[in-house]
Motif scaffolding. Structure first.
Motif, PDB file in Angstrom:
ATOM      1  N   GLU A  22      33.509  43.081  48.417  1.00 57.37           N
ATOM      2  CA  GLU A  22      34.384  42.068  47.822  1.00 57.37           C
ATOM      3  C   GLU A  22      35.823  42.543  47.918  1.00 57.37           C
ATOM      4  N   LYS A  34      40.619  41.418  41.421  1.00 62.83           N
ATOM      5  CA  LYS A  34      40.089  40.606  42.510  1.00 62.83           C
ATOM      6  C   LYS A  34      41.232  39.867  43.206  1.00 62.83           C
ATOM      7  N   SER A  86      41.278  37.197  44.770  1.00 61.92           N
ATOM      8  CA  SER A  86      41.262  35.748  44.551  1.00 61.92           C
ATOM      9  C   SER A  86      42.141  35.340  43.378  1.00 61.92           C
ATOM     10  N   LYS A  87      42.423  36.273  42.476  1.00 61.51           N
ATOM     11  CA  LYS A  87      43.266  35.963  41.312  1.00 61.51           C
ATOM     12  C   LYS A  87      44.693  35.622  41.722  1.00 61.51           C
TER      13      LYS A  87
END
Length: 553
Positions: free
Chosen positions: A107, A142, A144-145
């Motif tokens: 990830e 992360k 994506s934040k």
């Protein structure tokens, strides 16, 4: 005139170099083949986006707004007029803001890095004898934040705030950029393997504005303890209008968005594949070969690296080679390398946990060589020096029954290990107790907790002539800031024992701080007992009382 970015953050000290030990030996002596301490580290990219210049704004206590380049001015106008080096740093400052990324368990995560200026006074009371230092803070979350910080659809003059849910964080003083990625990678590995949480969380408040024909971005970085009860109030929609009331940071909207919306993960992090010519390059290829299980090639490369400084005096050079030799079944050369690695105790505290892991791994090699007593001695030594591992506890219970630990059995080299990229001379041994003590306090007050800890350790070696309660209290606070909670509690215990029982101001502070250490260890009931004792001794600060009320309902 175009306004550009400044970042504000409460810099905090929290950085230890960590690694996982070798997998525990089997019940029957055999060569261990599963390595847990130095392979499989997360691979971190180089800098993906950065900003080097910025302007920040502060509403001073005289009612006037003041801006400064690369720093946030103080709220107190008189501080901003001072010529002292300390005040010239501003309330917050930075040299560069950058983002890197890293793959963790398949990830993608982002690493937000702030490099800043700091320092300490040789004569703190006189504010004379300034010593410059540079620091670095990092936050892992992360990737994506990042997309949530600047919404795809937004309204001008409307504030937004994003919780980054930081999973790993830390601060390093006098950092070395050459070893930064490995330092952070060790901490990430430690955090995920131990399933711990970050001590601090990071929120980013953002507000787009249009001013004098420019599209601008105002924002704040808000760092708080990683407890929901403490950071959720910042996310309350009712309080959004307070976010930019007294200070904020402003930059071109495009500059800010390019930082936040960089193309994460677009460049793979390569392993070293070149033809080495220097000790550093041989070391890098040796580590790469080791991680790829090319143990024979790793041994050859690391042997070349060991011929030249600083890698000839770097403990990890020998620790990696020892592990490679052990995996190939060459136990005697492996033990010789482990002895060399252990003797080279690193100067840099960020490598301390990795060094303790090396002691533990030598114990594994001794166990595999049928030296049970030597193995137990190393495992117990690692524990005594602060190492924790469930597998090690199990092996000690199974294989070290009746063994008597000797605290003086570990002999260390008088020449500490160098750190690659660092060439500073060894510090002069200081024998003036009062100088050591007051320097420690100044370093602590300026956020340099790891260096302050060294001062208070030295002060105790010199046998405190006065202020023994204060020395233990400050050392406990350093450890509290550095998340060494067990050591902090032990220091606070001693401080309470030596304290004058009628000195309520001192005692209430110590009890509160010991309560914090217990709280972060998960001992809420013990923490609340200390908090109540602090209140009974006169603790009345509204913020502390509010915090206690939240955790001790």
């Amino acid at each position: 005139m175009k306004r550009i970015l400044i970042l504000c953050i409460s810099f905090f000290l929290l950085q230890t170099m960590t690694g996982q030990p070798l997998s525990q030996p089997s019940a029957k002596p055999q060569v261990n083949t599963i390595e847990r301490s130095m392979s499989n580290l997360p691979l971190i990219s180089e800098t993906r986006a950065f900003i080097e210049l910025a302007t920040g704004w502060m509403l001073q206590d005289n009612g006037e707004w003041l801006s400064a380049e690369n720093r946030i001015p103080y709220k107190q106008a008189e501080y901003n007029r001072s010529s002292k080096a300390y005040y010239k740093l501003g309330k917050e400052n930075f040299q560069i803001l950058e983002i890197r990324d890293v793959m963790i368990n398949n990830e993608l995560f982002a690493i937000f890095i702030i490099r800043f200026k700091t320092g300490w006074y040789e004569f703190p009371i006189l504010m004379d004898g300034w010593h410059k230092q540079e620091g670095l803070s990092y936050f892992v979350f992360k990737a994506s934040k990042l997309a949530q910080i600047v919404p795809d659809k937004f309204e001008y003059n409307q504030p937004y705030i994003t919780n980054l849910d930081v999973v790993c964080d830390g601060t390093i003083i006098d950092y070395d950029l050459k070893t930064l990625n490995s330092t952070v990678a060790y901490q990430i590995q430690k955090t995920f393997n131990d399933k711990t949480i970050a001590s601090h969380n990071l929120l980013i408040a953002f507000m787009p504005v249009q001013l004098n024909g420019e599209n601008l971005a105002r924002f704040r970085l808000i760092q708080v303890m990683n407890k929901k009860k403490l950071y959720l109030p910042y996310l309350d929609p009712k309080d959004r209008d307070k976010l930019f009331r007294s200070s904020y940071f402003e930059t071109s909207f495009d500059v800010f968005r390019s930082l936040i919306r960089y193309n994460a993960g677009s460049i793979a992090v390569p392993q070293y594949t070149g033809t080495p010519k220097t000790a550093e390059e041989f070391y890098k290829r040796g580590v790469t070969n080791y991680a790829m299980d090319n143990h024979r090639e790793a041994i050859i490369d690391l042997t070349e690296a060991s011929k030249s400084p600083p890698y000839s005096d770097f403990f990890l050079t020998y620790a990696y080679r020892a592990n490679a030799r052990q995996k190939m079944g060459d136990l005697l050369p492996a033990l010789q390398d482990f002895d060399r690695a252990v003797s080279l105790k690193p100067n840099d505290q960020s490598y301390y946990s990795a060094w303790l892991t090396t002691i533990y791994n030598r114990g594994v090699a001794r166990f595999n060589s049928k030296d049970n007593a030597g193995a137990c001695q190393d495992w117990q030594t690692a524990i005594q020096l602060g190492f924790k591992d469930v597998a090690m506890d199990k092996m000690i219970q199974e294989n070290c029954k009746g063994y008597k630990f000797s605290p003086n059995a570990l002999t260390l080299s008088t020449l500490p290990s160098s750190t690659p990229g660092m060439s500073s001379p060894a510090p002069e041994v200081q024998n003036d107790y009062y100088k050591v003590y007051w320097e420690g306090i100044w370093k602590y007050e300026n956020g340099n907790y790891s260096e302050a800890l060294k001062n208070f350790n030295r002060a105790l070696e010199l046998k405190p002539q006065t202020n023994i309660t204060s020395v233990y209290n400050y050392r406990g606070n350093c450890r509290l800031k550095m998340q060494a909670y067990t050591g902090a509690i032990a220091d606070f215990d001693v401080a309470i024992n030596y304290a004058v029982q009628t000195d309520y101001n001192t005692l209430k502070t110590i009890y509160y701080n010991r309560g914090l250490a217990n709280y972060f260890q998960g001992n809420t009931s013990i923490a609340c007992s200390d908090f109540r004792k602090a209140i009974s001794l006169g603790l009345s600060d509204p913020e502390y009382i509010k915090f206690i009320g939240q955790v001790c309902k």
